[in-house]
Write a protein that holds these residues in place. Structure first.
Motif, PDB file in Angstrom:
ATOM      1  N   MET A 161       0.850  -1.197   0.000  1.00  0.00           N
ATOM      2  CA  MET A 161       0.000   0.000   0.000  1.00  0.00           C
ATOM      3  C   MET A 161       0.880   1.240   0.000  1.00  0.00           C
ATOM      4  N   PRO A 162       0.784   2.124  -0.983  1.00  0.00           N
ATOM      5  CA  PRO A 162       1.683   3.277  -1.070  1.00  0.00           C
ATOM      6  C   PRO A 162       1.389   4.336  -0.020  1.00  0.00           C
ATOM      7  N   VAL A 163       2.405   5.051   0.323  1.00  0.00           N
ATOM      8  CA  VAL A 163       2.256   6.156   1.278  1.00  0.00           C
ATOM      9  C   VAL A 163       1.933   7.413   0.506  1.00  0.00           C
ATOM     10  N   ASP A 164       0.879   8.090   0.906  1.00  0.00           N
ATOM     11  CA  ASP A 164       0.488   9.339   0.262  1.00  0.00           C
ATOM     12  C   ASP A 164       0.835  10.479   1.204  1.00  0.00           C
ATOM     13  N   ALA A 165       1.861  11.236   0.914  1.00  0.00           N
ATOM     14  CA  ALA A 165       2.325  12.296   1.816  1.00  0.00           C
ATOM     15  C   ALA A 165       1.505  13.553   1.702  1.00  0.00           C
ATOM     16  N   THR A 166       0.483  13.569   0.830  1.00  0.00           N
ATOM     17  CA  THR A 166      -0.316  14.784   0.665  1.00  0.00           C
ATOM     18  C   THR A 166      -1.508  14.827   1.611  1.00  0.00           C
ATOM     19  N   VAL A 167      -1.770  13.685   2.348  1.00  0.00           N
ATOM     20  CA  VAL A 167      -2.907  13.666   3.270  1.00  0.00           C
ATOM     21  C   VAL A 167      -2.594  14.575   4.447  1.00  0.00           C
ATOM     22  N   GLN A 187       2.025  13.243  15.487  1.00  0.00           N
ATOM     23  CA  GLN A 187       1.046  12.178  15.714  1.00  0.00           C
ATOM     24  C   GLN A 187       0.820  11.361  14.461  1.00  0.00           C
ATOM     25  N   ASP A 188       0.722  12.027  13.360  1.00  0.00           N
ATOM     26  CA  ASP A 188       0.388  11.318  12.134  1.00  0.00           C
ATOM     27  C   ASP A 188       1.555  10.503  11.604  1.00  0.00           C
ATOM     28  N   LEU A 189       2.780  10.872  11.909  1.00  0.00           N
ATOM     29  CA  LEU A 189       3.921  10.029  11.527  1.00  0.00           C
ATOM     30  C   LEU A 189       3.839   8.701  12.255  1.00  0.00           C
ATOM     31  N   ASP A 190       3.405   8.756  13.519  1.00  0.00           N
ATOM     32  CA  ASP A 190       3.232   7.496  14.259  1.00  0.00           C
ATOM     33  C   ASP A 190       2.141   6.650  13.617  1.00  0.00           C
ATOM     34  N   VAL A 191       1.056   7.286  13.154  1.00  0.00           N
ATOM     35  CA  VAL A 191      -0.037   6.561  12.515  1.00  0.00           C
ATOM     36  C   VAL A 191       0.457   5.890  11.234  1.00  0.00           C
ATOM     37  N   ILE A 192       1.227   6.647  10.438  1.00  0.00           N
ATOM     38  CA  ILE A 192       1.757   6.096   9.187  1.00  0.00           C
ATOM     39  C   ILE A 192       2.626   4.879   9.472  1.00  0.00           C
ATOM     40  N   ARG A 224       2.481   2.872  12.014  1.00  0.00           N
ATOM     41  CA  ARG A 224       1.707   1.721  12.453  1.00  0.00           C
ATOM     42  C   ARG A 224       0.940   1.086  11.285  1.00  0.00           C
ATOM     43  N   VAL A 225       0.358   1.934  10.420  1.00  0.00           N
ATOM     44  CA  VAL A 225      -0.423   1.415   9.302  1.00  0.00           C
ATOM     45  C   VAL A 225       0.453   0.576   8.363  1.00  0.00           C
ATOM     46  N   PHE A 226       1.668   1.049   8.181  1.00  0.00           N
ATOM     47  CA  PHE A 226       2.563   0.363   7.230  1.00  0.00           C
ATOM     48  C   PHE A 226       3.653  -0.420   7.949  1.00  0.00           C
ATOM     49  N   ASP A 227       3.302  -0.946   9.138  1.00  0.00           N
ATOM     50  CA  ASP A 227       4.310  -1.614   9.951  1.00  0.00           C
ATOM     51  C   ASP A 227       4.874  -2.857   9.274  1.00  0.00           C
ATOM     52  N   ASP A 228       4.027  -3.567   8.493  1.00  0.00           N
ATOM     53  CA  ASP A 228       4.504  -4.776   7.825  1.00  0.00           C
ATOM     54  C   ASP A 228       5.362  -4.469   6.603  1.00  0.00           C
ATOM     55  N   HIS A 275      11.507   6.687  12.732  1.00  0.00           N
ATOM     56  CA  HIS A 275      10.556   5.574  12.716  1.00  0.00           C
ATOM     57  C   HIS A 275      11.164   4.422  11.907  1.00  0.00           C
ATOM     58  N   TRP A 276      11.025   3.222  12.432  1.00  0.00           N
ATOM     59  CA  TRP A 276      11.613   2.013  11.827  1.00  0.00           C
ATOM     60  C   TRP A 276      10.592   0.900  11.988  1.00  0.00           C
ATOM     61  N   THR A 277       9.950   0.456  10.903  1.00  0.00           N
ATOM     62  CA  THR A 277       8.838  -0.489  11.001  1.00  0.00           C
ATOM     63  C   THR A 277       9.340  -1.921  11.171  1.00  0.00           C
TER      64      THR A 277
END
Length: 635
Positions: A1-7, A13-18, A20-24, A38-40
Motif C-alpha cells: 500500500m503506497p504512502v500518500d504524503a499529501t494527506v 502524531q500522524d507520523l506514528d499513525v503512518i 503503524r499502518v505500514f508496519d509490515d 521511525h523504523w517499522t
C-alpha cells in the motif's frame, strides 16, 4: 500500500499513525539530517536491525547506502516537493549487499522540520534474474552476430520476430524494416503467395514438409534479385505459442564453384571424346585419301578427274576439322619452342589486318620486352587468327580490335578465384573487340566444340574450342569476358619462361614497396569472389572498407554520413548504371572524392568510356598494383 504524503495529518502524531499502518512494510522515516525517527517491523525483517538499534542512527551510515546520484541532488529534488525513486544498494546487518527499489516522498515540506518517508523493497533476486537474462541475451546476440549463417524467427502468423545481422547482410533489409512483417517478403513467387497456407496446414494437421529438415530453395533480396539458399527450420513452443526458427546459408558462391567444376569436367570429357573420334576419323580419311590417289591413274577424261579432285578437297577439309578436334582434345602434336610472343604478334599483325577488312581498326599494344613463353608458333598464330575472325563477325558495322601483350603475375588471390590456375608469371595476350558481345548463355558454351551462333554453313563451331585446347595443352589459362553491346575480351595466359625478373608494377618511384593506408574506401564490384578478394587485400593494407554489389547500394552509402575518401568501382555492372555514371553521381554528393576505375577490358577506350589512364586499373591486377595506384591517387 503506497504512502500518500499529501494527506493532511498533524505532523508528530500522524507520523506514528503512518508507521503503524505500514508496519509490515519496510518504511523508514528520517529527517533532513538522515536521523531515523521511525523504523517499522518490515524494516526489521528486511535489514536485521531492531527498531531500538536503528532509531537515532543516520540511515545512510547504518545501511551503508550506495546511491546512483549524489545525496545532495536527491534531497534537493525531494524537498522541492518532488518524489524520487530508483535502485540503491543497502547492506544487511550481517553485511551482505541488497538491491533495494526505494521511493522517497517529503512529508510536511512547509514546516521548519520536514521529514522524508522512505519505502523499500528488496529486488535483489529480480535484478539478478534480469541481469542474467540480459547477459544471456547479449551472449546469444554475439553468437548470432558471429555465425555466418542467417537466422530468421517467425511466429504462428508468419510475422518476423527476430532478424540476425547476417540476415540483414544477406537479404539487404535492416531489422526494423522486417520485424512485424510477414516472412513471405523474403520469398519469390509462387512460394510467397502460398506460405501462409503452408503454416495453416501445418498448425492444423501437424504435418510439415521442412520442419527439422534442410532443403535448397530460392530467396528474394530487397533489390528483387533471387539467390539459392539452404534452409533449415526448427520449431519451439513458448507460452503455448509456436515459434519457427529458420537458419539460412547462401549457396551462391558454392553453386558457382560447382557449376565451374561441372563445366570443367564436361569440357574435359568432351575433349577426350572428340580427341578419340578425331584420331579414328583421321584413320578413315587416310584410307579414303590413299584409295583416291590409287584411283587417279585409272580414271579417264576430265570429268572423272574433276570428281576425284572434289573428293580429295573434301578429304583435305576433313583433315583440317580433325586437326581442330585434336587440338581441343589436347592431342594435337605440338612443337613448342622458346618464343618472344610480342615479336611473333608484331610480325603476324599485317596478316590479321588484311583478314579483318577495312572497316575494322587493328591496334597492337606490347608492354615491356622479352615476352618469352614456350609455344608452338603456328598454333598460336592459328589461335589468334581464329579470335580475329570471330571478332570480325561480331562487328559487321566495323569497330576496333586490340591485341595487348604484357607480362603479368597471377598471385594466390587470383588462383583462389580460379582453382585450375597455378600462381606464377605468365605472358598475357588479350584480344579485345568492340562488337556485339555475348549473353550469359553463349559465354557459358563458347568453348564447347561445334557450338556456334552463326548461321548454317557459316562456321564449324570449332574455332574457340581449338584455342581453348591449345592453351590448356601448354599449361596455360584462358578467360572470356563479354558484355552485350559492349564487346568481348579473350585473355590467353601462357606460362612465361626466361631468367628475367617480373617487373614489380606495384613499386613506388623510390623502389620501396607501395605502402598501405588508413583511408576509407568504397569498393563497388558485382562479382562476389572478386569483391571478397579486393576487400581482403585492402583491409590487410590497413584501409577501412565499405562494399557494394552495384551502383544503387553504392549511392546509398555515398549519400550517408559514412566517411569515404576514394571510390573503387568496376565499369560494367548490372542494374542499369555503369561505373563512370556512378562516379559522376558520386561527385555531386562528395566533390573531393577520388575515383579509381577497373574492368576486364584491355584498356579504357575498349569499354567505350573516356577515362584518364591514371584512374584505370586493368583486371587482373596484383595486390601491389592496387596498392600503388591507390597511393598515387590518395597522395
Amino acid at each position: 500500500m503506497p504512502v500518500d504524503a499529501t494527506v493532511p495529518f498533524a505532523p508528530a502524531q500522524d507520523l506514528d499513525v503512518i508507521a503503524r499502518v505500514f508496519d509490515d512494510t519496510s518504511v523508514i522515516i528520517h529527517g533532513v539530517d538522515g536521523v531515523i525517527s521511525h523504523w517499522t517491523s518490515g524494516s526489521e525483517r528486511l535489514y536485521g536491525w531492531k527498531r531500538a538499534e536503528a532509531v537515532g542512527q543516520v540511515v545512510h551510515r547504518l545501511l551503508r547506502t550506495k546511491l546512483p546520484r549524489p545525496i545532495e541532488d536527491i534531497r534537493r529534488d525531494v524537498f522541492a516537493g518532488l518524489s524520487w525513486e530508483g535502485d540503491i544498494v543497502h547492506r544487511h546487518k550481517d553485511g551482505h549487499p541488497m538491491t533495494i527499489a526505494t521511493r522517497w516522498v517529503v512529508f510536511d515540506a512547509k514546516s521548519s522540520s520536514p521529514v522524508v518517508i522512505q519505502t523499500n523493497t528488496d529486488v535483489s533476486e529480480t535484478r539478478k534474474i534480469q541481469d542474467d537474462l540480459a547477459e544471456r541475451e547479449a551472449h546469444l546476440r554475439s553468437i548470432l552476430d558471429t555465425v555466418p549463417d542467417s537466422m530468421v524467427v517467425v511466429d504462428e502468423s508468419g510475422s518476423i520476430t527476430s532478424f540476425s545481422s547476417a540476415a540483414e547482410k544477406l537479404f539487404g533489409y535492416s531489422s526494423r524494416e522486417v520485424i512485424g512483417r510477414n516472412v513471405r517478403m523474403l520469398m519469390p513467387s509462387p512460394f510467397r503467395e502460398e506460405h501462409d497456407r503452408y503454416i495453416a496446414d501445418y498448425l492444423r494437421t501437424g504435418r510439415g514438409r521442412i520442419i527439422g529438415l534442410g532443403r535448397v530453395v530460392k530467396g528474394r533480396k530487397k533489390d528483387g534479385s533471387l539467390f539459392p539458399m539452404e534452409l533449415a527450420v526448427g520449431e519451439a513452443v513458448s507460452n503455448e505459442t509456436r515459434i519457427f526458427t529458420g537458419f539460412v546459408r547462401d549457396l551462391t558462391g558454392r553453386q558457382r564453384i560447382e557449376e565451374e567444376l561441372r563445366q570443367s569436367q564436361k569440357m574435359e570429357a568432351v575433349g577426350q571424346l572428340t580427341g578419340g573420334l578425331a584420331h579414328d576419323f583421321n584413320n578413315l580419311l587416310t584410307v579414303i585419301s590413299g584409295n583416291l590417289e590409287m584411283l587417279e591413274s585409272l580414271l579417264e577424261g576430265d570429268y572423272q578427274h574433276e570428281l576425284l579432285r572434289e573428293a580429295q578437297d573434301a578429304v583435305h577439309d576433313g583433315a583440317k576439322l580433325t586437326s581442330q578436334l585434336l587440338s581441343f582434345g589436347r592431342r594435337q602434336p605440338l612443337e613448342p619452342e622458346s618464343t618472344d610472343v610480342g615479336s611473333l604478334v608484331s610480325g603476324f599483325s599485317e596478316l590479321l589486318r588484311r583478314s579483318l577488312g577495312e572497316t575494322i581498326e587493328l591496334r597492337t599494344s606490347i608492354r615491356g620486352s622479352k615476352h618469352m613463353a614456350m609455344v608452338d608458333k603456328s598454333q598460336l598464330q592459328a589461335a589468334l587468327l581464329n579470335l580475329a575472325l570471330n571478332a570480325r563477325d561480331a562487328m559487321p558495322g566495323g569497330g576496333s580490335l586490340t591485341l595487348d601483350i604484357s607480362r603479368v603475375e597471377l598471385d594466390a588471390d587470383y588462383a583462389q578465384m580460379y582453382p585450375e590456375v597455378k600462381p606464377g608469371n605468365y605472358i598475357l595476350v588479350a584480344v579485345t573487340d568492340t562488337g556485339e558481345g555475348m549473353s550469359e548463355e553463349v559465354k557459358n558454351r563458347a568453348f564447347e566444340p561445334f557450338f556456334t551462333t552463326k548461321g548454317i554453313g557459316a562456321g564449324t563451331g570449332l574455332g574457340l574450342s581449338m584455342v581453348y585446347g591449345f592453351v590448356k595443352q601448354l599449361g596455360g589459362h584462358i578467360q572470356l569476358y563479354s558484355e552485350l553491346d559492349k564487346g568481348t575480351t579473350v585473355r590467353i595466359y601462357l606460362p612465361a619462361v626466361g631468367a628475367e625478373v617480373t617487373p614489380q608494377l606495384g613499386k613506388t618511384s623510390g623502389g620501396e614497396d607501395a605502402a598501405g593506408g588508413s583511408e576509407h574506401i568504397l569498393v563497388v564490384e558485382d562479382d562476389e569472389r572478386v569483391r571478397r578478394v579486393v576487400v581482403a587485400r585492402l583491409v590487410n593494407a590497413g584501409y577501412s572498407v565499405l562494399e557494394a554489389p552495384d551502383a544503387t547500394r553504392a549511392l546509398e552509402l555515398l549519400s550517408s554520413t559514412e566517411p569515404i575518401d576514394l571510390l573503387f568501382t568496376d565499369i560494367v555492372m548490372p542494374g542499369g548504371m555503369t561505373g563512370d555514371e556512378l562516379a559522376r553521381q558520386a561527385t555531386l554528393y562528395r566533390p573531393d572524392l577520388k575515383v579509381l576505375f577497373t574492368s576486364g577490358y584491355a584498356e579504357p577506350s575498349i569499354a567505350k568510356r573516356s577515362l584518364p589512364i591514371s584512374s584505370w586499373l586493368k583486371k587482373p591486377y596484383t595486390a601491389q598494383e592496387l596498392s600503388s595506384r591507390l597511393r598515387q591517387l590518395l597522395n
